[in-house]
Scaffold this active site. Structure first.
Site, PDB file in Angstrom:
ATOM      1  N   LYS A  35      87.735  74.130  57.943  1.00 49.74           N
ATOM      2  CA  LYS A  35      87.599  72.922  58.770  1.00 49.74           C
ATOM      3  C   LYS A  35      88.330  71.754  58.078  1.00 49.74           C
ATOM      4  O   LYS A  35      89.033  70.974  58.727  1.00 49.74           O
ATOM      5  CB  LYS A  35      86.121  72.608  58.890  1.00 49.74           C
ATOM      6  N   PHE A 151      72.054  57.354  66.643  1.00 50.20           N
ATOM      7  CA  PHE A 151      71.585  57.471  68.029  1.00 50.20           C
ATOM      8  C   PHE A 151      72.774  57.818  68.912  1.00 50.20           C
ATOM      9  O   PHE A 151      72.978  57.257  69.973  1.00 50.20           O
ATOM     10  CB  PHE A 151      70.907  56.165  68.478  1.00 50.20           C
ATOM     11  N   ARG A 153      75.098  60.011  71.329  1.00 52.91           N
ATOM     12  CA  ARG A 153      75.007  61.089  72.302  1.00 52.91           C
ATOM     13  C   ARG A 153      76.348  61.803  72.342  1.00 52.91           C
ATOM     14  O   ARG A 153      77.396  61.134  72.437  1.00 52.91           O
ATOM     15  CB  ARG A 153      74.713  60.501  73.704  1.00 52.91           C
ATOM     16  N   PHE A 265      67.396  59.758  82.197  1.00 49.67           N
ATOM     17  CA  PHE A 265      66.692  60.938  81.655  1.00 49.67           C
ATOM     18  C   PHE A 265      65.596  61.427  82.587  1.00 49.67           C
ATOM     19  O   PHE A 265      64.590  61.983  82.143  1.00 49.67           O
ATOM     20  CB  PHE A 265      66.160  60.658  80.236  1.00 49.67           C
ATOM     21  N   CYS A 276      70.351  68.552  68.995  1.00 46.41           N
ATOM     22  CA  CYS A 276      69.392  67.510  68.631  1.00 46.41           C
ATOM     23  C   CYS A 276      68.013  67.742  69.223  1.00 46.41           C
ATOM     24  O   CYS A 276      67.068  68.037  68.491  1.00 46.41           O
ATOM     25  CB  CYS A 276      69.941  66.155  69.060  1.00 46.41           C
ATOM     26  N   LYS A 279      65.910  70.996  68.260  1.00 44.22           N
ATOM     27  CA  LYS A 279      65.496  71.094  66.847  1.00 44.22           C
ATOM     28  C   LYS A 279      64.640  69.899  66.430  1.00 44.22           C
ATOM     29  O   LYS A 279      63.714  70.032  65.635  1.00 44.22           O
ATOM     30  CB  LYS A 279      66.700  71.249  65.923  1.00 44.22           C
ATOM     31  N   LYS A 336      76.022  69.931  77.849  1.00 44.68           N
ATOM     32  CA  LYS A 336      76.097  68.755  78.743  1.00 44.68           C
ATOM     33  C   LYS A 336      77.563  68.488  78.984  1.00 44.68           C
ATOM     34  O   LYS A 336      78.441  69.028  78.287  1.00 44.68           O
ATOM     35  CB  LYS A 336      75.422  67.550  78.092  1.00 44.68           C
TER      36      LYS A 336
HETATM   37  C1  UDX Z   1      70.562  63.112  72.125  1.00 43.79           C
HETATM   38  C2  UDX Z   1      70.048  61.685  72.244  1.00 43.79           C
HETATM   39  O1  UDX Z   1      70.324  61.203  73.560  1.00 43.79           O
HETATM   40  C3  UDX Z   1      70.782  60.799  71.235  1.00 43.79           C
HETATM   41  O2  UDX Z   1      70.266  59.488  71.293  1.00 43.79           O
HETATM   42  C4  UDX Z   1      70.537  61.367  69.839  1.00 43.79           C
HETATM   43  O3  UDX Z   1      71.187  60.591  68.868  1.00 43.79           O
HETATM   44  C5  UDX Z   1      71.051  62.786  69.770  1.00 43.79           C
HETATM   45  O4  UDX Z   1      70.406  63.588  70.771  1.00 43.79           O
HETATM   46  P1  UDX Z   1      72.648  64.501  72.907  1.00 43.79           P
HETATM   47  O5  UDX Z   1      71.826  65.661  72.420  1.00 43.79           O
HETATM   48  O6  UDX Z   1      74.055  64.384  72.484  1.00 43.79           O
HETATM   49  O7  UDX Z   1      71.932  63.107  72.462  1.00 43.79           O
HETATM   50  O8  UDX Z   1      72.660  64.586  74.488  1.00 43.79           O
HETATM   51  P2  UDX Z   1      71.775  63.959  75.677  1.00 43.79           P
HETATM   52  O9  UDX Z   1      72.688  63.233  76.561  1.00 43.79           O
HETATM   53  O10 UDX Z   1      70.603  63.252  75.136  1.00 43.79           O
HETATM   54  O11 UDX Z   1      71.281  65.280  76.448  1.00 43.79           O
HETATM   55  C6  UDX Z   1      70.491  66.195  75.739  1.00 43.79           C
HETATM   56  C7  UDX Z   1      70.148  67.335  76.696  1.00 43.79           C
HETATM   57  O12 UDX Z   1      69.254  66.867  77.709  1.00 43.79           O
HETATM   58  C8  UDX Z   1      71.349  67.931  77.434  1.00 43.79           C
HETATM   59  O13 UDX Z   1      71.216  69.345  77.469  1.00 43.79           O
HETATM   60  C9  UDX Z   1      71.235  67.361  78.833  1.00 43.79           C
HETATM   61  O14 UDX Z   1      71.756  68.256  79.814  1.00 43.79           O
HETATM   62  C10 UDX Z   1      69.731  67.247  78.992  1.00 43.79           C
HETATM   63  N1  UDX Z   1      69.323  66.219  79.952  1.00 43.79           N
HETATM   64  C11 UDX Z   1      69.629  64.919  79.693  1.00 43.79           C
HETATM   65  C12 UDX Z   1      68.608  66.590  81.093  1.00 43.79           C
HETATM   66  O15 UDX Z   1      68.344  67.767  81.315  1.00 43.79           O
HETATM   67  N2  UDX Z   1      68.194  65.626  81.954  1.00 43.79           N
HETATM   68  C13 UDX Z   1      68.480  64.306  81.735  1.00 43.79           C
HETATM   69  O16 UDX Z   1      68.092  63.485  82.566  1.00 43.79           O
HETATM   70  C14 UDX Z   1      69.218  63.938  80.577  1.00 43.79           C
END
Ligand code: UDX
Length: 461
Positions: A35, A151, A153, A265, A276, A279, A336
């Protein structure tokens, strides 16, 4: 300032690139030599919107270098630890990478170091780090340990780093707080050239919250677990909507109008994945239960999420009757949209289950195919959504990529064996698809059929 970042994953690369973007001189290390070689050759090991452009421009400006962990420890007074903390079999966070870095800092640092936990770690890790550094450090090494949870995403991490709502630090000394304020100064005052927006809207200044280390560590786990709970809540309500004949999108819309709830959400689907939420919820439960606290609420959040996969497979079985031998087009594999990350993605579990039942899978994802191929070798990967749909007995949508909303439905109808779409993310327009002859089945009572659209058209003619 001279700043070191240890770990060049989604968090480390974004942290290194953005700190360089706002004016710091950053050295980023990566222990995976393959990497590291890719990074030094200017090849991105992952997809994250805008990140490659930022890395290229700050490297050209001489403000970002890559190299070994030893070099990173020697480089900056402030060292961000951005290594992975994956879940162990029992749900505990695996802190071995953190401990390894601590040992190397103790061994190689010459002079004061501010060791900053950026990785998501269980509460009281800062105390462990502090103790570890004192046990292993050469005499006279002075250091502070701080927590600075991310934080970010995935899919918007550059934006989230440069334009955060809040910056949280956990510090136990004025020196540590002063250094972190200095590091984040350009972001607190939004004084930097924004690589995303040409004329960057005057963004509100983030709140800079300084607290103790334990509280800062807890803010991260509690925030992620709350967001995961919100998702499992709407998925639980979606199941009821399917049975009683309600529309979960309308229920979520109505709920979200209450500012105490908020619309974000509340999108039901096949569940949360990524490196994230799954875990962090597990680790939070483990920490709490080891401390003698009852976190059964989060166990329910986890259980609801795990059941989404089976619930969705059941939907497919109900429509296909016999899954064996059926050709299923899978649209979306990333956990996502706008990322190539498939870690802990429910889409992977769903495809594995469909393959186990003998279906033939053709899949497409705009970014995640290379990473998915490693986990799902028995899938035919296609160049676009249309190719995946050729001869399909059903199309299943597992990731709500925006491009899936803009397809030519007339052309699509000529490609499939059966006009059936089962949408795991309520991403597609039901009425429009039904008007083109598709049977559309979504989550939470969202559905549309050609017959219903035709009879509605007759009734309103
Ligand atoms: C998350 C937190 O949002 C972020 O603040 C933190 O720092 C890291 O973890 P991330 O895991 O990158 O970020 O993605 P996020 O957009 O939060 O989505 C997480 C999962 O939830 C995805 O699989 C998404 O599909 C799902 N999700 C999200 C839903 O099923 N419904 C929703 O309304 C929102």
């Amino acid at each position: 300032m001279k700043i070191s970042v240890i770990g060049a994953g989604y968090v480390g690369l974004t942290t290194a690139a953005c700190l360089a973007q706002v004016g710091h001189d950053v050295f980023c290390s990566e222990s995976d030599l393959e990497k590291l070689a890719k990074l030094e050759a200017g090849v991105m090991p992952l997809f994250e919107p805008h990140l490659e452009d930022v890395i290229n421009s700050v490297r050209k400006a001489g403000r970002l270098c890559f190299g070994s962990t030893e070099e990173a420890i020697a480089w900056g007074e402030a060292i961000f630890i951005c290594v992975g903390t994956p879940p162990l079999a029992n749900g505990d966070a695996d802190l071995s990478a953190i401990e390894e870095v601590a040992r190397m800092i103790a061994k190689h640092a010459s002079g004061y170091r501010l060791v900053i936990e950026k990785s998501t770690v269980p509460v009281q890790t800062g105390g462990q780090l502090q103790k570890h550094l004192s046990v292993h450090s050469k005499n006279g090494l002075s250091y502070d340990v701080a927590s600075n949870p991310e934080f970010l995403r995935e899919g918007s991490s550059v934006q989230d780093f440069l334009h955060p709502d809040r910056i949280v630090i956990g510090v136990d000394s004025p020196r540590a707080e002063g250094l972190l304020r200095q590091i984040y100064e350009p972001i607190i005052h939004q004084m930097f050239t924004c690589p995303i927006h040409a004329n960057c809207p005057q963004r509100s200044q983030p709140v800079f919250l300084a607290t103790d280390t334990n509280s800062a560590e807890l803010i991260k786990h509690a925030s992620n677990s709350f967001l995961a709970m919100k998702i499992s809540f709407i998925n639980m309500v979606a199941n009821l909507c399917e049975v009683v004949g309600a529309d979960v999108t309308k229920v979520a819309q109505g709920m979200g109008l209450d500012p105490r709830i908020g619309a974000a959400f509340l999108n039901p689907g096949i569940g949360f994945g990524g490196f994230c939420f799954p875990k962090d919820v597990q680790a939070f439960i483990r920490i709490a239960e080891k401390s003698g606290c009852d976190f059964s609420l989060l166990r329910e959040v986890e259980k609801i999420n795990q059941h989404r996969v089976e619930h969705f497979i059941e939907k497919i079985r109900k429509e296909l009757w016999v899954v064996r031998g059926k050709k299923i087009a899978v649209w979306g594999l990333a956990f996502k949209p706008n990322t190539d990350d498939v870690r802990f993605a429910p889409s992977i579990a769903i495809v594995k289950a469909l393959l186990a039942e003998g279906s033939v899978i053709r899949a497409y994802d705009p970014e995640a195919v290379e990473k998915a191929r490693v986990l799902l070798p028995d899938v035919t990967y296609c160049a676009d959504a249309y190719q995946a749909a050729e001869g399909a007995d059903a199309i299943v949508v597992l990731t709500e990529w925006d491009e899936f909303r803009k397809l030519d439905w007339t052309r699509l109808a000529t490609l499939v064996e059966r006009p059936l779409i089962i949408d795991g993310r309520n991403a597609l327009p039901p009425q429009e698809l039904a008007a083109h002859g598709f049977h559309y089945i979504g989550i939470g009572g969202v559905a549309a059929t050609p017959e219903a659209v035709q009879s509605l058209a007759r009734a309103t003619a």
